[in-house]
Design an enzyme around this catalytic site. Structure first.
Site, PDB file in Angstrom:
ATOM      1  N   CYS A  71      47.398  56.821  42.047  1.00 49.85           N
ATOM      2  CA  CYS A  71      48.667  57.550  42.113  1.00 49.85           C
ATOM      3  C   CYS A  71      48.968  57.761  43.588  1.00 49.85           C
ATOM      4  O   CYS A  71      48.123  57.505  44.442  1.00 49.85           O
ATOM      5  CB  CYS A  71      48.541  58.915  41.459  1.00 49.85           C
ATOM      6  SG  CYS A  71      48.055  58.836  39.734  1.00 49.85           S
ATOM      7  N   HIS A 101      31.085  13.521  31.798  1.00 50.99           N
ATOM      8  CA  HIS A 101      31.707  13.015  30.568  1.00 50.99           C
ATOM      9  C   HIS A 101      33.178  12.650  30.790  1.00 50.99           C
ATOM     10  O   HIS A 101      33.960  12.630  29.840  1.00 50.99           O
ATOM     11  CB  HIS A 101      31.565  14.054  29.448  1.00 50.99           C
ATOM     12  CG  HIS A 101      30.126  14.346  29.126  1.00 50.99           C
ATOM     13  ND1 HIS A 101      29.326  13.486  28.422  1.00 50.99           N
ATOM     14  CD2 HIS A 101      29.327  15.388  29.478  1.00 50.99           C
ATOM     15  CE1 HIS A 101      28.106  13.984  28.329  1.00 50.99           C
ATOM     16  NE2 HIS A 101      28.075  15.140  28.968  1.00 50.99           N
ATOM     17  N   GLU A 107      47.222  28.817  41.253  1.00 49.91           N
ATOM     18  CA  GLU A 107      48.449  29.604  41.112  1.00 49.91           C
ATOM     19  C   GLU A 107      49.037  30.061  42.442  1.00 49.91           C
ATOM     20  O   GLU A 107      50.244  30.208  42.549  1.00 49.91           O
ATOM     21  CB  GLU A 107      48.258  30.781  40.145  1.00 49.91           C
ATOM     22  CG  GLU A 107      47.436  31.936  40.663  1.00 49.91           C
ATOM     23  CD  GLU A 107      47.405  33.115  39.673  1.00 49.91           C
ATOM     24  OE1 GLU A 107      46.363  33.772  39.597  1.00 49.91           O
ATOM     25  OE2 GLU A 107      48.423  33.374  39.009  1.00 49.91           O
ATOM     26  N   LYS A 166      42.859  30.918  40.318  1.00 49.17           N
ATOM     27  CA  LYS A 166      43.349  31.604  41.533  1.00 49.17           C
ATOM     28  C   LYS A 166      43.867  30.583  42.528  1.00 49.17           C
ATOM     29  O   LYS A 166      44.933  30.743  43.111  1.00 49.17           O
ATOM     30  CB  LYS A 166      42.232  32.411  42.213  1.00 49.17           C
ATOM     31  CG  LYS A 166      41.799  33.720  41.635  1.00 49.17           C
ATOM     32  CD  LYS A 166      42.831  34.784  41.526  1.00 49.17           C
ATOM     33  CE  LYS A 166      43.661  34.626  40.298  1.00 49.17           C
ATOM     34  NZ  LYS A 166      43.351  35.327  39.112  1.00 49.17           N
ATOM     35  N   TRP A 208      50.407  56.988  38.098  1.00 47.33           N
ATOM     36  CA  TRP A 208      49.956  55.829  37.325  1.00 47.33           C
ATOM     37  C   TRP A 208      48.954  56.417  36.350  1.00 47.33           C
ATOM     38  O   TRP A 208      47.825  56.752  36.705  1.00 47.33           O
ATOM     39  CB  TRP A 208      49.298  54.806  38.243  1.00 47.33           C
ATOM     40  CG  TRP A 208      48.788  53.601  37.527  1.00 47.33           C
ATOM     41  CD1 TRP A 208      47.498  53.339  37.152  1.00 47.33           C
ATOM     42  CD2 TRP A 208      49.557  52.470  37.116  1.00 47.33           C
ATOM     43  NE1 TRP A 208      47.429  52.126  36.533  1.00 47.33           N
ATOM     44  CE2 TRP A 208      48.671  51.561  36.501  1.00 47.33           C
ATOM     45  CE3 TRP A 208      50.911  52.126  37.214  1.00 47.33           C
ATOM     46  CZ2 TRP A 208      49.097  50.344  35.977  1.00 47.33           C
ATOM     47  CZ3 TRP A 208      51.317  50.919  36.690  1.00 47.33           C
ATOM     48  CH2 TRP A 208      50.417  50.044  36.087  1.00 47.33           C
ATOM     49  N   ARG A 214      52.059  52.674  44.335  1.00 48.32           N
ATOM     50  CA  ARG A 214      50.773  53.196  43.852  1.00 48.32           C
ATOM     51  C   ARG A 214      50.850  53.697  42.403  1.00 48.32           C
ATOM     52  O   ARG A 214      49.845  54.075  41.818  1.00 48.32           O
ATOM     53  CB  ARG A 214      50.307  54.353  44.746  1.00 48.32           C
ATOM     54  CG  ARG A 214      50.113  53.963  46.196  1.00 48.32           C
ATOM     55  CD  ARG A 214      49.661  55.152  47.018  1.00 48.32           C
ATOM     56  NE  ARG A 214      48.397  55.646  46.548  1.00 48.32           N
ATOM     57  CZ  ARG A 214      47.213  55.193  46.943  1.00 48.32           C
ATOM     58  NH1 ARG A 214      47.141  54.245  47.839  1.00 48.32           N
ATOM     59  NH2 ARG A 214      46.101  55.701  46.451  1.00 48.32           N
ATOM     60  N   ASN A 232      45.228  62.556  43.090  1.00 46.60           N
ATOM     61  CA  ASN A 232      44.997  61.119  42.916  1.00 46.60           C
ATOM     62  C   ASN A 232      43.502  60.925  42.724  1.00 46.60           C
ATOM     63  O   ASN A 232      42.721  61.326  43.582  1.00 46.60           O
ATOM     64  CB  ASN A 232      45.471  60.361  44.160  1.00 46.60           C
ATOM     65  CG  ASN A 232      45.022  58.909  44.142  1.00 46.60           C
ATOM     66  OD1 ASN A 232      44.906  58.306  43.081  1.00 46.60           O
ATOM     67  ND2 ASN A 232      44.757  58.358  45.302  1.00 46.60           N
ATOM     68  N   GLY A 233      43.115  60.318  41.596  1.00 46.52           N
ATOM     69  CA  GLY A 233      41.691  60.093  41.331  1.00 46.52           C
ATOM     70  C   GLY A 233      41.404  60.371  39.871  1.00 46.52           C
ATOM     71  O   GLY A 233      42.308  60.420  39.042  1.00 46.52           O
ATOM     72  N   LYS A 249      54.435  38.579  36.664  1.00 44.98           N
ATOM     73  CA  LYS A 249      53.230  39.398  36.508  1.00 44.98           C
ATOM     74  C   LYS A 249      52.937  39.658  35.041  1.00 44.98           C
ATOM     75  O   LYS A 249      51.787  39.643  34.622  1.00 44.98           O
ATOM     76  CB  LYS A 249      53.413  40.723  37.266  1.00 44.98           C
ATOM     77  CG  LYS A 249      52.205  41.636  37.253  1.00 44.98           C
ATOM     78  CD  LYS A 249      51.132  41.145  38.190  1.00 44.98           C
ATOM     79  CE  LYS A 249      49.855  41.945  38.112  1.00 44.98           C
ATOM     80  NZ  LYS A 249      48.694  41.149  38.551  1.00 44.98           N
ATOM     81  N   GLU A 270      38.098  30.834  36.566  1.00 40.58           N
ATOM     82  CA  GLU A 270      38.898  31.858  37.243  1.00 40.58           C
ATOM     83  C   GLU A 270      39.150  31.474  38.706  1.00 40.58           C
ATOM     84  O   GLU A 270      40.257  31.642  39.216  1.00 40.58           O
ATOM     85  CB  GLU A 270      38.201  33.226  37.126  1.00 40.58           C
ATOM     86  CG  GLU A 270      38.866  34.380  37.839  1.00 40.58           C
ATOM     87  CD  GLU A 270      40.287  34.676  37.360  1.00 40.58           C
ATOM     88  OE1 GLU A 270      40.731  34.140  36.338  1.00 40.58           O
ATOM     89  OE2 GLU A 270      40.973  35.459  38.069  1.00 40.58           O
TER      90      GLU A 270
END
Ligand code: M6R
Length: 603
Positions: free
Chosen positions: A2, A499, A483, A480, A83, A27, A109-110, A598, A476
Site C-alpha cells: 500500500c 527427440h 515476451e 520471460k 492494495w 502501490r 503498509n505491511g 497484464k 518460465e
C-alpha cells in the site's frame, strides 16, 4: 503493498495528502482515505493539538475521487492508498483506521501477522471493531496503551513513548505506520520491514512510502531504518531506536531524482524494481498462516489438479514436481484453456493459480471443476478478485501490485504459497530453509547478467533446458525472454532435445541450461555435453563451486551457496535478470511488451 503519506506544517494538509496519494497509486489503488487534524498554537509540544482527527475514506481510486476529499481542514494529516490483503476493498476496510474513541487514526503498509490473536483479546477487553483489516488492531492497541499511560500518570513524551514502545513490542510482522493522536501536536512514524522515508521542508515535514510525493516540496530526505520510530512536530524530527528508546541520528540526504524515477525507486523499469522486491515478497508469501481446513481438504484429496495460464501454469508445474516427490499426492497441471476437454477424477481437489484473479480461461476452468463437485481453491494476488468469489478456499500471494506485464515477483510469490502447501502437507519439509531464504535471494540479486545477455541479444532462437523441477523453470525462463525481448525462446525438458529440437542447434543457437547438484545432475551434464557437441554455446546456471560445469559451459553462472530448494528460486531470479537485461540492451518497451495485456479477461 500500500502507499502511505503524511504532512505536518502550516499549510492545509488534505490537498497535499490527496496529491501525495496520487503519486503512490502504483502501490495500490482499490481504496483510499485520509485523516487530518488541526494543531493548537504550536507552543507546548504535546498538549496543544486540538480536536479529533477527521477521517474521509472510500473504495475506489484516489485519481477518480472528487474534490470533496480535499475539503477537510487541518494542518496535520495522514493518507493511504490500499492494495487489500486482509478484508475486501470497501469503504469500511479503507484506511485510516480509528480506535473506539476516534481520537487515534492510523495508516499502515505491511501485514500484522498476529492480528487475529490480538483482535480476540481486544474484543474480550471491550474494544469494538468496525473493519475486517489487520490494521485496526493497531488503533485499538494504541488506545489501550494510552489509557494505561493515563492511569499511570504519564503525560507528554512519556505517554507517547510508552504507547509506541508497547505497540512495537506487541506487533509481529511488517509495518510502516503513520499515526495521529489527539493531543499530540504532530505525526508519529514507525518502521519495521516496510518502507518509510521522511522529508524536511521549510517549516514543514513529510512522510511517505517513497520519495515521490515529497520531492515536489523538498529534496531533503531522511531514510528511517527498521525499528525506528520518529516524532514529526513543530520542533523538527526526532528519531528513536526500538527497543532501547535511545535517540538515534539518521543521515539527511539531498536527492535530485525526478518524480517518475522515484516512483520506480530509481530503477529504470517497474520490472527491474519488481525483480528486486522478491526477497521480501517471497518471505512474506511463504511465512503467512494457511487455513488448516484448506490443508486438510488437500490432504484428503485423491489427487490435485492445478489450472492456470502462462507463468501461473509454470508455478503449478513446479508444485507438481515437489508435491509428488515429497507428499506422494498425484498432481495434474492443465493449461486452463484446455481443461474443459478433460474429465475430472472423483475426489480431485482443483487449484486455480492466477495473479490477477481475473483470467477468463482460469475462471472458466475453476467454474467447470466446481460444477463437477470438486472442492476448489484459488492462489491469487488480488483480494476480492473474481476467482475469490468462486473458490471455496483462497490463499493469497503477498506480492503487492505488479505493474510490469511480465510476471516476476507474482510468480515467485505463487511458488512461495505452493511450496508452503507442500511444506505443510509434507510435515515441515523445506520450512527452515525457506524461512531463512532472504539473504540467499539478496545475494542472488548481486548477479551481473551482462555476459549472458551479450550472447542472447544477437540470437534468433534460444533454448532453455532443465530436468525435474528445473524443466518448468526453463519454461518460465523462456517465456520471460520471448515476451519482453521478442527473441524466440523455447523451454524444453533436457532429455527431449534429442527427440527433435537437436536439428535446430547451431553455433548461433544459445542454450541456457539449469543444472544444480541434485538427483538429475549426472544426466544433465551428459545432456549439456551433447548440446555442446552440436556447436551450441551453453550458458549454464549451477551450484556454487561446480568446477565440472564451469569447464564445460561457455558461461557459468554460480548460484549462491544454499540448500537445493533455495537454488530453485535463485535460478528463477537469474533467468528473469538475463531476460530483463537483454530486453534493455535491445531497447524494448520492457514494462509494456507489444501485443500483451497484464490481465487477459477474454477467452
Ligand atoms: O493473472 P494470471 O496469473 O491468471 O495471468 C496468467 C498469464 O496471463 C500470465 O502469467 C502471463 O503469462 C505473464 N504476464 C507472463 O509474464
Amino acid at each position: 503493498m500500500c502507499g502511505i503519506v503524511g504532512y505536518t506544517g502550516k499549510r492545509n494538509a488534505a490537498p497535499l495528502i490527496v496529491e501525495g496519494l496520487k503519486c503512490l497509486e502504483y502501490r495500490g489503488y482499490d481504496s483510499f482515505g485520509l485523516a487530518v487534524m488541526e494543531s493548537g498554537d504550536g507552543s507546548a509540544g504535546h498538549e496543544d493539538a486540538a480536536g479529533k482527527p477527521t477521517v474521509i475514506k472510500k473504495q475506489g481510486r484516489i485519481s477518480d475521487a472528487g474534490s470533496d476529499v480535499s475539503v477537510a481542514c487541518g494542518n496535520i494529516g495522514i493518507g493511504h492508498t490500499r492494495w487489500a490483503t486482509h478484508g475486501v476493498p470497501s469503504d469500511v476496510n479503507a484506511h485510516p483506521h480509528t480506535d473506539c474513541s476516534g481520537d487515534i487514526a492510523v495508516v499502515h503498509n505491511g501485514i500484522i501477522e498476529n492480528y487475529a490473536e490480538l483482535k480476540k483479546v481486544l474484543i474480550a477487553e471491550g474494544h469494538v471493531f468496525k473493519s475486517e483489516t489487520d490494521t485496526e488492531v493497531i488503533a485499538h492497541l494504541l488506545e489501550k496503551f494510552c489509557n494505561t499511560a493515563d492511569a499511570d500518570g504519564l503525560i507528554g513524551d512519556e505517554k507517547i513513548d510508552f504507547a509506541v514502545k508497547n505497540l512495537m513490542n506487541t506487533l509481529e510482522g511488517s509495518f510502516a505506520l503513520l499515526i495521529l493522536i489527539r493531543g499530540f501536536n504532530g505525526l508519529i512514524a514507525i518502521k519495521r520491514f516496510s518502507p518509510l522515508v521522511l522529508g524536511i521542508g521549510d517549516d514543514e515535514l513529510f512522510a511517505s512510502s517513497d520519495m515521490t510525493p515529497i520531492l515536489e516540496h523538498t529534496q531533503k530526505i531522511l531514510f528511517l531504518e527498521d525499528n525506528d520510530y520518529a516524532y514529526l512536530t513543530p520542533d523538527g524530527i526526532r528519531v528513536f531506536g526500538y527497543p532501547s528508546g535511545e535517540a538515534v541520528e539518521r543521515e539527511v540526504k539531498t536527492v535530485d531524482w525526478d518524480v517518475e524515477s522515484a516512483k520506480k525507486g530509481g530503477y529504470e523499469y517497474f520490472m527491474e524494481k519488481e525483480i528486486f522486491e522478491q526477497p521480501a515478497v517471497f518471505v512474506n508469501s511463504f511465512r503467512q498462516k494457511i487455513d488448516d481446513g484448506a490443508i486438510s481438504v488437500l490432504k484428503k484429496a485423491s489427487s490435485i489438479t492445478v489450472v492456470a495460464c502462462g507463468s501461473s501454469y509454470h508455478a503449478g508445474l513446479i508444485f507438481r514436481y515437489l508435491m509428488e516427490k515429497y507428499c506422494k499426492i498425484p498432481v495434474r497441471v492443465e493449461i486452463a484453456s484446455e481443461f474443459l476437454n478433460f474429465t475430472i477424477a472423483k475426489g480431485t481437489a482443483v487449484i486455480a493459480v492466477t495473479q490477477s484473479g481475473e483470467t477468463a480461461d482460469t475462471l472458466a476452468a475453476l467454474r467447470h471443476a466446481k460444477a463437477n463437485g470438486c472442492p476448489v481453491f484459488a492462489v491469487t494476488n488480488v483480494l476480492g478478485s473474481s476467482v475469490t468469489r468462486i473458490a471455496d478456499y483462497v490463499l493469497y500471494t503477498r506480492a503487492g501490485p505488479e505493474i510490469s506485464v511480465a510476471a516476476t515477483k507474482s510468480f515467485t510469490a505463487q511458488c512461495a504459497v505452493l511450496l508452503r502447501i507442500v511444506s505443510l502437507i509434507g510435515k515441515g519439509i523445506f520450512e527452515k530453509e525457506l524461512f531463512e531464504i532472504y539473504p540467499v535471494l539478496e545475494e542472488t540479486l548481486l548477479f551481473d547478467p551482462a555476459d549472458a545477455s551479450a550472447v542472447c541479444k544477437d540470437a534468433e532462437n534460444i533454448f532453455y533446458v532443465g530436468r525435474g523441477v528445473y524443466y518448468p523453470i526453463s519454461l518460465e525462463g523462456a517465456l520471460k525472454m520471448k515476451e519482453i525481448t521478442y527473441i524466440h525462446a523455447e523451454g524444453c525438458a533436457a532429455g527431449e532435445l534429442k527427440h527433435g529440437p537437436f536439428s535446430l542447434l547451431t553455433p548461433k543457437t544459445p542454450v541456457v541450461a539449469v543444472c544444480t547438484k541434485d538427483d538429475a545432475y549426472p544426466v544433465m551434464i551428459s545432456n549439456i555435453k551433447e548440446m555442446k557437441a552440436r556447436g551450441a554455446p551453453v550458458i549454464a546456471i549451477g551450484s556454487s563451486g561446480d568446477k565440472d560445469l564451469k569447464e564445460i559451459a561457455d558461461i557459468f553462472i554460480p548460484l549462491p551457496r544454499s540448500e537445493n530448494i533455495c537454488e530453485v528460486i535463485s535460478a528463477t531470479i537469474i533467468l528473469q535478470m538475463i531476460a530483463y537485461n537483454t530486453a534493455v540492451l535491445l531497447g524494448r518497451d520492457v514494462d509494456k511488451p507489444r501485443n500483451l495485456a497484464k490481465s487477459v479477461t477474454v477467452i
